[in-house]
Design a protein around this motif. Structure first.
Motif, PDB file in Angstrom:
ATOM      1  N   PRO A 119      11.012   3.216  14.293  1.00 46.23           N
ATOM      2  CA  PRO A 119      11.688   1.230  14.658  1.00 46.23           C
ATOM      3  C   PRO A 119      11.695   1.944  16.369  1.00 46.23           C
ATOM      4  CG  PRO A 119      13.484   2.894  13.787  1.00 46.23           C
ATOM      5  CD  PRO A 119      11.886   3.151  12.823  1.00 46.23           C
ATOM      6  N   ALA A 120      11.631   0.743  16.832  1.00 45.22           N
ATOM      7  CA  ALA A 120      11.498   1.039  18.420  1.00 45.22           C
ATOM      8  C   ALA A 120      13.476   1.652  18.478  1.00 45.22           C
ATOM      9  CB  ALA A 120      11.701  -0.193  19.439  1.00 45.22           C
ATOM     10  N   LEU A 121      12.890   2.682  19.617  1.00 43.20           N
ATOM     11  CA  LEU A 121      14.209   2.869  20.314  1.00 43.20           C
ATOM     12  C   LEU A 121      14.923   2.973  21.259  1.00 43.20           C
ATOM     13  CD1 LEU A 121      14.153   6.619  19.322  1.00 43.20           C
ATOM     14  CD2 LEU A 121      15.172   4.892  18.471  1.00 43.20           C
ATOM     15  N   ASP A 122      15.694   2.530  22.017  1.00 42.24           N
ATOM     16  CA  ASP A 122      16.336   2.223  23.572  1.00 42.24           C
ATOM     17  C   ASP A 122      15.099   3.139  24.670  1.00 42.24           C
ATOM     18  OD1 ASP A 122      18.481   1.046  22.563  1.00 42.24           O
ATOM     19  OD2 ASP A 122      20.085   3.028  23.156  1.00 42.24           O
ATOM     20  N   GLU A 123      14.622   4.189  24.920  1.00 42.56           N
ATOM     21  CA  GLU A 123      13.966   3.694  25.214  1.00 42.56           C
ATOM     22  C   GLU A 123      12.551   4.680  25.558  1.00 42.56           C
ATOM     23  OE1 GLU A 123      15.973   7.229  28.135  1.00 42.56           O
ATOM     24  OE2 GLU A 123      16.943   8.295  26.346  1.00 42.56           O
ATOM     25  N   PRO A 157       3.423   1.961  15.038  1.00 44.60           N
ATOM     26  CA  PRO A 157       3.641   1.322  14.078  1.00 44.60           C
ATOM     27  C   PRO A 157       2.949   2.074  12.911  1.00 44.60           C
ATOM     28  CG  PRO A 157       1.587   1.396  15.732  1.00 44.60           C
ATOM     29  CD  PRO A 157       2.840   1.899  16.353  1.00 44.60           C
ATOM     30  N   ALA A 158       2.957   1.604  11.185  1.00 40.54           N
ATOM     31  CA  ALA A 158       1.827   2.584  10.106  1.00 40.54           C
ATOM     32  C   ALA A 158       0.671   2.488  10.163  1.00 40.54           C
ATOM     33  CB  ALA A 158       2.860   1.502   8.795  1.00 40.54           C
ATOM     34  N   GLY A 159       0.390   3.849  10.271  1.00 41.00           N
ATOM     35  CA  GLY A 159      -0.881   4.148  10.128  1.00 41.00           C
ATOM     36  C   GLY A 159      -1.245   5.854  10.332  1.00 41.00           C
ATOM     37  N   VAL A 217       6.254  17.541  28.218  1.00 46.35           N
ATOM     38  CA  VAL A 217       6.094  16.358  27.933  1.00 46.35           C
ATOM     39  C   VAL A 217       6.407  15.512  26.958  1.00 46.35           C
ATOM     40  CG1 VAL A 217       3.997  15.214  26.080  1.00 46.35           C
ATOM     41  CG2 VAL A 217       3.581  17.307  28.171  1.00 46.35           C
ATOM     42  N   TRP A 218       7.501  14.732  27.245  1.00 43.95           N
ATOM     43  CA  TRP A 218       8.369  13.833  26.332  1.00 43.95           C
ATOM     44  C   TRP A 218       7.416  13.042  25.182  1.00 43.95           C
ATOM     45  CZ3 TRP A 218      11.349   8.899  28.212  1.00 43.95           C
ATOM     46  CH2 TRP A 218      12.733   9.091  27.155  1.00 43.95           C
ATOM     47  N   MET A 219       8.200  13.286  23.708  1.00 45.93           N
ATOM     48  CA  MET A 219       7.493  12.430  23.243  1.00 45.93           C
ATOM     49  C   MET A 219       8.442  11.594  22.043  1.00 45.93           C
ATOM     50  SD  MET A 219       4.216  15.548  22.427  1.00 45.93           S
ATOM     51  CE  MET A 219       4.035  14.216  20.439  1.00 45.93           C
ATOM     52  N   ARG A 220       7.600  11.166  21.018  1.00 44.50           N
ATOM     53  CA  ARG A 220       8.679  10.421  19.722  1.00 44.50           C
ATOM     54  C   ARG A 220       7.792  11.971  18.711  1.00 44.50           C
ATOM     55  NH1 ARG A 220      10.488   5.573  18.568  1.00 44.50           N
ATOM     56  NH2 ARG A 220      11.001   6.143  16.797  1.00 44.50           N
ATOM     57  N   ALA A 221       9.191  11.824  18.402  1.00 41.50           N
ATOM     58  CA  ALA A 221       9.393  13.055  16.908  1.00 41.50           C
ATOM     59  C   ALA A 221       8.153  12.504  15.549  1.00 41.50           C
ATOM     60  CB  ALA A 221      10.623  13.687  16.392  1.00 41.50           C
ATOM     61  N   PRO A 264       1.732   4.979  21.081  1.00 39.50           N
ATOM     62  CA  PRO A 264       3.721   4.381  21.340  1.00 39.50           C
ATOM     63  C   PRO A 264       3.974   6.399  21.038  1.00 39.50           C
ATOM     64  CG  PRO A 264       2.080   3.189  19.865  1.00 39.50           C
ATOM     65  CD  PRO A 264       1.397   4.089  20.575  1.00 39.50           C
ATOM     66  N   VAL A 265       3.856   6.955  21.193  1.00 44.97           N
ATOM     67  CA  VAL A 265       4.698   8.325  20.934  1.00 44.97           C
ATOM     68  C   VAL A 265       4.701   8.827  22.386  1.00 44.97           C
ATOM     69  CG1 VAL A 265       3.798  10.783  19.614  1.00 44.97           C
ATOM     70  CG2 VAL A 265       3.184   8.870  18.290  1.00 44.97           C
ATOM     71  N   TYR A 266       3.749   8.950  22.460  1.00 41.75           N
ATOM     72  CA  TYR A 266       3.476   9.659  24.439  1.00 41.75           C
ATOM     73  C   TYR A 266       4.550   8.783  25.170  1.00 41.75           C
ATOM     74  CZ  TYR A 266       0.788  13.437  22.893  1.00 41.75           C
ATOM     75  OH  TYR A 266       0.222  14.182  21.942  1.00 41.75           O
ATOM     76  N   LEU A 267       6.216   9.225  25.751  1.00 38.02           N
ATOM     77  CA  LEU A 267       7.070   8.382  26.788  1.00 38.02           C
ATOM     78  C   LEU A 267       6.859   9.429  28.206  1.00 38.02           C
ATOM     79  CD1 LEU A 267       9.889   8.713  24.234  1.00 38.02           C
ATOM     80  CD2 LEU A 267       8.058   6.845  23.962  1.00 38.02           C
ATOM     81  N   GLY A 268       6.443  10.222  28.137  1.00 38.45           N
ATOM     82  CA  GLY A 268       6.321  10.709  30.286  1.00 38.45           C
ATOM     83  C   GLY A 268       6.360  12.150  30.053  1.00 38.45           C
ATOM     84  N   VAL A 269       6.914  12.532  31.317  1.00 40.95           N
ATOM     85  CA  VAL A 269       6.871  13.965  31.204  1.00 40.95           C
ATOM     86  C   VAL A 269       8.397  14.007  32.337  1.00 40.95           C
ATOM     87  CG1 VAL A 269       6.310  15.297  32.845  1.00 40.95           C
ATOM     88  CG2 VAL A 269       4.077  13.888  32.049  1.00 40.95           C
ATOM     89  N   ARG A 270       8.921  15.187  31.433  1.00 39.85           N
ATOM     90  CA  ARG A 270      10.479  15.340  32.397  1.00 39.85           C
ATOM     91  C   ARG A 270      10.909  16.446  32.794  1.00 39.85           C
ATOM     92  NH1 ARG A 270      14.023  12.480  28.587  1.00 39.85           N
ATOM     93  NH2 ARG A 270      15.437  12.643  29.292  1.00 39.85           N
TER      94      ARG A 270
END
Length: 557
Positions: free
Chosen positions: A233-237, A242-244, A107-111, A78-84
């Motif tokens: 929480p989920a975002l548009d993109e 999850p917790a952990g 590398v594009w990630m969730r913060a 869930p953290v690794y979203l893709g390559v920009r």
């Protein structure tokens, strides 16, 4: 290698990003820049080349960005979203995913929450053993999955390959010897790895066929783990995180370095937890992993791999400390952490051979206590002083000078014999916990040495007498300076000896030389303390590598 200054400047500006974050935080290591822009993070690989990683061309950086996303999705999807892409637009400006030519991949990630980063959570006391135990089970499942299957034909965990890896790390760390680690400690570490691998050649060779060599995370230290207390929480993109406890930033640039015995991966996190002052959490993590996998050999290999990982971590931090483009405060912090990891690696190397008894002997003023303290600090062996034992048994403060009449009573024959028996008792308790011990006493009579010799024979434990000698002019000067010390010394310092020149002369007259059946090493303690320490460590290591514990000792309490 390209100049990335313009790209770094652009990525540091909130206006560069289409989602317009309020601010951008910039962090960097020796191989990457990371920009935290609101709810997202962007990683730029530096245009650098090291012996272990090459990001020197745009094609390589693009390739390894793709690999970083692919590999990290195994444990942290869930953290690794893709390559920009950073692009050069027709007007010459830089843009994020514009229509122009690619300048740099990102590398594009969730913060992830900074307070959740494991070093922060540990420092704040927010990490329970159960958290590490759950993560150990997650890691065990990952290591058993097809996602972590080792590449075919890649020999990375037998004795020869393991020794070669060790030598590479030591070569990379060699420029740091004399600054971030002591030269003698570097010598010990350079010798320890190949020696251990040779002695455990059969075990190491069997691990691959048994499925214990996996394409794992490769860089599993606390800095690459984040404790998410409440799900993001989920975002548009982006999906929900999850917790952990989440492991991110795996080692993407080398399958050879990422593919390891699972014991190496477990050892990395256990080592880092211990380096950060949390040995109980490290033990809980290791025990949970062994229980989940049934892999008892992890415990056998743990000291070796933990030492290796501590060396790697020290070397990597040392590189950051020497990087001119890193903020000076970050360089200083990296240097301090590198010293911690190199010191831990050294203690692990000394302790890997199991329990032993080192009797640091010599007449008063010979420098035995100064040397014993220095050796204990380096090796991690427990230091037990006869001065401290003697005074505690008499109900006195070990760090204060005893009155003349009381001091005389402390050295009567009956009290002296009781002190040496107590020293042997302290040694037995320490050995029972699987730890080596340094006994600091004159041991100038054979009868004083006999309780320890009897203990070593009974427990089949290696024993050596490290005999400290110095010329009488040096001893007289040391005893003179000792007499001028304050009567009260700070707690935590070595116990304060009451012996003066008269005591030394009396000891010299009664001293009984070590016999041929009493294994001994002689160390000249005259001169510079650092040089004495180095001489002693070299002699002691040469003895230690030939004298591993021959018996499994049980808790002696």
């Amino acid at each position: 290698m390209s100049d990335q200054t313009e790209v770094v400047r652009a990525l540091s500006q909130p206006s560069f990003y289409p989602h317009r974050p309020d601010a951008v935080r910039h962090h960097q290591t020796h191989v990457s820049h990371v920009f935290i822009a609101g709810e997202y993070a962007y990683k730029l690989k530096k245009s650098v080349r090291y012996s272990f990683a090459d990001f020197s061309t745009l094609d390589l950086r693009r390739r390894f960005c793709d690999e970083e996303v692919r590999l990290n999705r195994r444990l942290c999807a869930p953290v690794y979203l893709g390559v920009r892409r950073v692009t050069r637009e027709p007007d010459g400006s830089l843009a994020l995913d514009g229509t122009g030519a690619e300048v740099e991949p990102l590398v594009w990630m969730r913060a992830l929450p900074e307070r959740g980063m494991l070093p922060v959570a540990l420092a704040e006391g927010r990490v329970a053993p159960a958290t590490l135990e759950r993560f150990a089970r997650t890691l065990a499942e990952f290591h058993a999955s097809p996602d972590s299957a080792a590449p075919a034909g890649l020999e990375v965990a037998d004795a020869a390959a393991t020794s070669a890896r060790w030598r590479q790390v030591m070569d990379d760390a060699a420029p740091m010897a004399g600054t971030l680690l002591d030269v003698a400690d570097h010598e010990v570490l350079a010798d320890f790895g190949p020696t251990f691998a040779h002695r455990h050649e059969s075990l190491l060779a069997a691990r691959g066929p048994a499925g214990r060599v996996r394409d794992g995370h490769g860089d599993l230290h606390a800095g690459n783990l984040c404790l998410v207390d409440t799900a993001l929480p989920a975002l548009d993109e982006a999906p929900e995180v999850p917790a952990g406890l989440h492991a991110f930033d795996c080692l993407e640039f080398s399958p050879e370095l990422r593919t390891n015995d699972v014991a190496s991966e477990v050892a990395f996190l256990a080592m880092d937890l211990e380096a950060r002052g949390h040995p109980a959490l490290a033990q809980a993590f290791v025990a949970a992993y062994v229980a989940a996998t049934g892999d008892a050999d992890v415990s056998v290999l743990l000291p070796f791999y933990a030492c290796h990982r501590a060396c790697i971590r020290g070397m990597v931090l040392g590189l950051k400390a020497r990087a001119s483009d890193v903020d000076p405060r970050e360089r200083d912090e990296a240097a301090a952490r590198a010293r911690v990891h190199f010191a831990l690696a050294t203690r692990l190397a000394w302790g890997a051979a199991g329990p032993a008894i080192v009797c640091c002997t010599g007449l008063s003023g010979s420098g035995k206590t100064t040397l014993a303290v220095a050796l204990a600090r380096t090796t991690g062996f427990r230091h037990v002083s006869s001065d401290e034992v003697r005074k505690r048994r008499a109900g006195l403060d070990p760090h204060a000078r005893a009155a003349a009449d009381v001091g005389a009573a402390l050295y009567r024959d009956e009290m002296r014999r009781a002190t040496y028996r107590a020293l042997a008792g302290e040694a037995e308790e320490t050995l029972g916990h699987g730890r080596a011990v340094i006994l600091d006493a004159t041991f100038h009579r054979r009868e004083e040495r006999e309780p320890v010799r009897t203990l070593a024979r009974r427990l089949r434990c290696p024993l050596v007498f490290l005999e400290c000698v110095a010329d009488e002019a040096t001893i007289r000067e040391r005893l003179r300076r000792r007499s001028e010390r304050p009567a009260e010394a700070a707690a935590g310092q070595p116990a304060l000896s009451d012996a003066g020149w008269e005591v030394y002369v009396a000891q010299r007259g009664r001293a009984e030389p070590l016999h041929d059946d009493e294994p001994a090493l002689r160390v000249d303690t005259g001169g510079d303390v650092a040089a004495v320490r180095t001489r002693a460590l070299r002699a002691l290591w040469a003895w230690r590598r030939q004298h591993a514990a021959r018996a499994v000792l049980t808790d002696a309490r």
